[in-house]
Design a protein around this motif. Structure first.
Motif, PDB file in Angstrom:
ATOM      1  N   GLN A 187      -6.447  -1.931   4.679  1.00  0.00           N
ATOM      2  CA  GLN A 187      -5.558  -1.443   5.736  1.00  0.00           C
ATOM      3  C   GLN A 187      -4.339  -2.342   5.938  1.00  0.00           C
ATOM      4  O   GLN A 187      -3.211  -1.844   6.026  1.00  0.00           O
ATOM      5  CB  GLN A 187      -6.325  -1.267   7.046  1.00  0.00           C
ATOM      6  N   TRP A 209      -4.132   7.018   6.573  1.00  0.00           N
ATOM      7  CA  TRP A 209      -3.450   5.914   7.264  1.00  0.00           C
ATOM      8  C   TRP A 209      -1.938   6.092   7.200  1.00  0.00           C
ATOM      9  O   TRP A 209      -1.239   5.869   8.191  1.00  0.00           O
ATOM     10  CB  TRP A 209      -3.834   4.579   6.634  1.00  0.00           C
ATOM     11  N   GLN A 248     -11.860  -0.927   4.220  1.00  0.00           N
ATOM     12  CA  GLN A 248     -10.981  -0.749   5.379  1.00  0.00           C
ATOM     13  C   GLN A 248     -10.444  -2.095   5.868  1.00  0.00           C
ATOM     14  O   GLN A 248      -9.274  -2.211   6.237  1.00  0.00           O
ATOM     15  CB  GLN A 248     -11.735  -0.033   6.496  1.00  0.00           C
TER      16      GLN A 248
END
Length: 319
Positions: free
Chosen positions: A202, A243, A198
């Motif tokens: 991200q 996401w 993450q």
């Protein structure tokens, strides 16, 4: 014969993909104490199935458990266990990713076809271990199913996956599914791995999405050279898709709501710039396009292909 066996079982398999399994029994017992007892009992009571799906966290640990299961039927003497640890037993065939995070290719399944159609040489049972079966294409899975349904002789086929739900149902319905109960250490390691992902992935997802919305042709290069290399399992793939859906929702909300509650408020500058450039119906179309990725979750299509398709469709919608 051993040399030929290794060539078939590990066709084009990179050395880095093979874990050091010298002490696989200890690792298996420490990682899944309840499950290894379950498998031992099935063998002892002669009620072992010929096809198992071991599903749960821990890539190296799952392989160790599969090797421990193989040892239960191939032999628990020291020499046999040593050969198993080297993946060098004539009655053990393994299909592992060619590199970390890679999918199992149909060529790898085809490569073991001669083994699936012959009987064991030294042992009463021939053992097959196939990792990452959730990555099998429909063609590869169907090729495997043909031999699963009509085994050439006594066989033990052990399939490995992180989640049973990600495996094609045609395989799951024929297998004895073992949901792995990891030790706290294995569970913690899996959680830590996801946290690291993450943190690193991200920002890359954000950057790629910004390029897509800007209709920047470099989004394809960035996807191929950077983003896709960070995603090496199904769980991470699902996180990336989530996401993207949240980003598309933020983008639409910034355009249509006075004071939107955003998933990623740190990107408000990007959202406002896009809101100035595009109409609400365009951003709604982008949102619907990204949300449609849910329909592709169980389609055996590479993530890169899914994202390339999304990027091209978004470019058309925003054009």
């Amino acid at each position: 014969m051993v040399a030929t066996k290794k060539k078939v079982a590990a066709a084009k398999q990179e050395e880095s993909a093979v874990f050091e399994m010298a002490d696989f029994l200890t690792l298996a017992k420490e990682s899944y104490p309840e499950n290894i007892q379950q498998l031992q009992q099935a063998v002892a009571e002669d009620r072992r199935s010929h096809l198992y799906l071991l599903a749960g966290p821990g890539n190296q640990q799952k392989l160790a458990l599969a090797l421990a299961f193989a040892s239960m039927v191939l032999g628990d003497d020291e020499e046999t266990q040593e050969r198993i640890s080297r993946l060098d037993h004539p009655d053990l065939v393994t299909v592992l990713p060619e590199k970390k995070g890679a999918a199992i290719k149909i060529a790898q399944i085809r490569a073991i076809t001669p083994e699936l159609t012959t009987t064991a040489l030294e042992s009463p049972v021939k053992v097959f271990i196939i990792d990452r079966v959730e990555t099998l294409t429909t063609a590869a899975a169907n090729s495997l199913l043909k031999f699963i349904e009509e085994p050439a002789g006594p066989q033990l086929i052990i399939l490995l996956a992180n989640k049973a739900d990600d495996v094609l149902q045609t395989i799951v319905s024929r297998a004895q599914v073992v949901h792995l109960l990891p030790s706290p250490e294995v569970a913690k390691e899996a959680a830590a791995s996801l946290a690291v992902f993450q943190e690193t992935a991200q920002p890359a997802v954000f950057k790629w999405f910004e390029k897509v919305v800007a209709r920047d042709v470099s989004s394809m290069v960035f996807l191929q050279t950077t983003l896709i290399k960070l995603i090496d399992d199904k769980e991470k793939e699902e996180q990336v898709l989530l996401w993207l859906q949240q980003l598309a929702r933020d983008l639409f909300m910034q355009k249509t709501v006075d004071q939107p509650v955003l998933y990623f408020p740190q990107l408000v500058g990007f959202y406002k710039k896009a809101a100035e450039r595009y109409q609400a119906d365009q951003l709604q179309a982008v949102l619907e396009n990204v949300l449609s990725l849910d329909k592709l979750k169980n389609v055996q299509l590479a993530l890169q292909s899914k994202l390339e398709k999304t990027a091209l469709e978004c470019a058309i919608l925003l054009g």
